[in-house]
Write an enzyme that holds these catalytic residues in place. Structure first.
Site, mmCIF file in Angstrom:
data_model
loop_
_atom_site.group_PDB
_atom_site.id
_atom_site.type_symbol
_atom_site.label_atom_id
_atom_site.label_comp_id
_atom_site.label_asym_id
_atom_site.label_seq_id
_atom_site.Cartn_x
_atom_site.Cartn_y
_atom_site.Cartn_z
ATOM 1 N N SER A 359 -95.062 105.975 -55.863
ATOM 2 C CA SER A 359 -95.646 105.150 -56.471
ATOM 3 C C SER A 359 -95.017 103.661 -56.581
ATOM 4 C CB SER A 359 -96.235 105.539 -57.861
ATOM 5 O OG SER A 359 -95.149 106.032 -58.581
ATOM 6 N N ASP A 360 -93.884 103.604 -55.981
ATOM 7 C CA ASP A 360 -93.089 102.516 -55.742
ATOM 8 C C ASP A 360 -92.759 102.029 -54.623
ATOM 9 O OD1 ASP A 360 -91.543 100.626 -57.430
ATOM 10 O OD2 ASP A 360 -89.730 101.585 -56.961
ATOM 11 N N MET A 361 -94.027 101.649 -53.763
ATOM 12 C CA MET A 361 -93.615 101.508 -52.434
ATOM 13 C C MET A 361 -93.880 99.765 -52.345
ATOM 14 S SD MET A 361 -94.043 104.197 -50.434
ATOM 15 C CE MET A 361 -95.259 104.042 -49.185
#
Ligand code: ADP
Ligand code: MG
Length: 465
Positions: A359-361
């Site tokens: 979720s940290d792209m």
């Protein structure tokens, strides 16, 4: 006219109107070209940019007593290549003056080498993230820089780069002092660790970095990390090490799980033909270290490879700091930065991340190998892990449901490729030494992706024409 008058008129004009084409100045100042040439030669701080009809004059800007610095590249063989000069100009502009054409560094609209701010190709060298903050705290007072990185302007960044840490990303080095430091560090790295000593040295280095002891200014990223140069026999290699903290808590265990997952994600990507930074786990009782081999450093000679994050490119050339990687892939392909195959790889990497619950792209978590000629190659994948599972800011380690993303329009092929790789990832994750909650999450993800993959058959039906 008294002798100094044309010079004063020139300085006043440039101050009021900014950088000017040489051809317009005689008329604007009411002087001949010969008088203009004399005025330019006599005027302090007036710089000439470009040649012949493209010549412009601008006022230089003083940053700590200088306005011009050499820019170097340390190439993969650790040879020093002078690239040109960086000039600070009035009104916050910078110029990069070079005799060597570079498709990438001078990519339009910067073909004349004029930049509204610090050139984009230096963006990834600026101190940022965890190590950047450490640098600002340690060096800030000494260099008279604000301790808070958010308050830094371009002059602060230039000052930091001139005193830059040798751990900086990529292959660019600004100024002679930074070059001397980089060469010295290459010969005798301050972070040298004999390969056999990792499990004793790493815990100490982790402790040091948590206490703000590591002086290096880069690389970025928010998680605690340190750099190391590993040595065995005559061989050396540069690595970046992330770690779980040595404490008996649910959050520390979760970070350990996540580091194991990051190592696995790299292996799975490699197996499926997408290059990832080579990662090794080093485990000590109570602590896990993930050692990522630096793709911007060459083995043994410790030369360098260029690197630019997607973030630096997207903010500069597309005016956006966040968009899904697959959308940027299309833009980079259209602009000639990436060929079809690399653009496709970037799409695949994006969907792989989305499907392994990363979720940290953000655009700082992928990049390109920066060379002079286009198209550029994708940098190996890094920071690829199920960040959805990261502990919350208060250390809470609950696991919320993760909605398996379905492909966006035009992305079915990349998504299918990624879904196959992600199924492998989640299946293998169940065999890792991770906590039961994470193993359960892996099982749920595997079946969730499997169910959606069935909805997107291998050969998408053609639309009736
Ligand atoms: N293997 C590597 N080789 C070269 N640079 C790397 C490598 N891994 C990470 N980096 C650089 O370091 C930065 C921080 O690393 P990252 O893994 O993203 O940490 P974080 O989890 O703190 O975001 C990245 O944005 C990238 O610029
Ligand atoms: Mg990161």
């Amino acid at each position: 006219m008294a002798n100094s008058e044309p010079m004063d008129a020139l300085l006043g004009h440039l101050r009021r109107h900014g950088r000017q084409p040489a051809g317009a100045l005689p008329d604007a100042l009411g002087i001949s070209r010969a008088t203009l040439a004399r005025a330019v030669a006599a005027a302090p701080g007036v710089v000439r940019l470009g040649r012949t009809r493209a010549t412009q004059y601008a006022l230089a800007r003083d940053i700590r007593g200088a306005s011009r610095w050499p820019l170097y590249r340390l190439d993969p063989q650790a040879q020093v290549i002078p690239l040109g000069d960086l000039l600070a100009l009035d009104r916050g502009e910078f110029a990069f003056v070079t005799a060597q054409p570079s498709d990438s560094l001078l990519h339009p609209p910067f073909e004349h080498g004029i930049f509204p701010d610090l050139p984009w190709f230096l963006d990834d060298l600026r101190p940022g993230g965890f190590l950047g903050r450490t640098f600002a705290h340690r060096m800030g007072e000494h260099l008279q820089l604000p301790v808070d990185l958010k308050l830094w302007d371009a002059a602060h960044v230039v000052t930091a780069l001139l005193h830059g840490g040798s751990a900086q990303s990529g292959d660019l080095i600004l100024g002679d002092a930074a070059l001397a430091r980089a060469l010295h560090e290459r010969d005798s790295p301050s972070d040298l660790v004999p390969l056999a000593d990792r499990s004793t040295r790493y815990p100490q280095m982790a402790l040091d970095v948590l206490q703000g002891e590591q002086p290096g200014s880069s690389p970025g990223g928010e998680q605690a990390k340190f750099t190391a140069t590993l040595e065995r026999d005559a061989g050396r290699r540069a690595v970046i090490v992330k770690f779980s903290v040595a404490e008996d808590s649910a959050a520390a265990r979760r970070w350990a799980d996540l580091l194991r997952c990051e190592a696995l994600a790299g292996r799975v990507l490699d197996l499926h033909g997408l290059a990832a930074a080579q990662a090794t786990l080093v485990e000590t009782p109570g602590q896990v270290f993930l050692e990522s081999r630096r793709f911007d450093r060459s083995a043994d000679v410790l030369g360098r490879h260029g690197f630019v994050s997607l973030l630096a490119i997207a903010t500069t050339f597309h005016g956006e700091a966040s968009m899904p990687w697959w959308r940027l892939a299309g833009l980079l392909h259209a602009d000639g930065w990436l060929d079809t195959e690399s653009a496709q790889r970037l799409c695949r990497l994006y969907w792989f991340g989305a499907l392994i619950a990363n979720s940290d792209m953000h655009l700082g978590n992928a990049g390109l190998l920066l060379t002079d000629t286009l198209p550029l190659q994708l940098a190996p994948a890094y920071d690829m892990l199920p960040m959805w599972l990261r502990p919350g800011s208060q250390g809470q380690v609950t696991i919320r449901d993760y909605a398996v993303p379905i492909p966006s329009a035009g992305q079915i092929n990349a998504w299918q490729w990624a879904a196959t790789a992600a199924l492998d990832f989640w299946e293998q994750a169940q065999g890792l030494d991770v906590t039961p909650e994470v193993r359960r999450f892996a099982t749920t993800m595997q079946s969730g992706i499997g169910r959606i993959l069935e909805r997107f058959p291998r050969t998408p039906a053609r639309l009736p024409s």
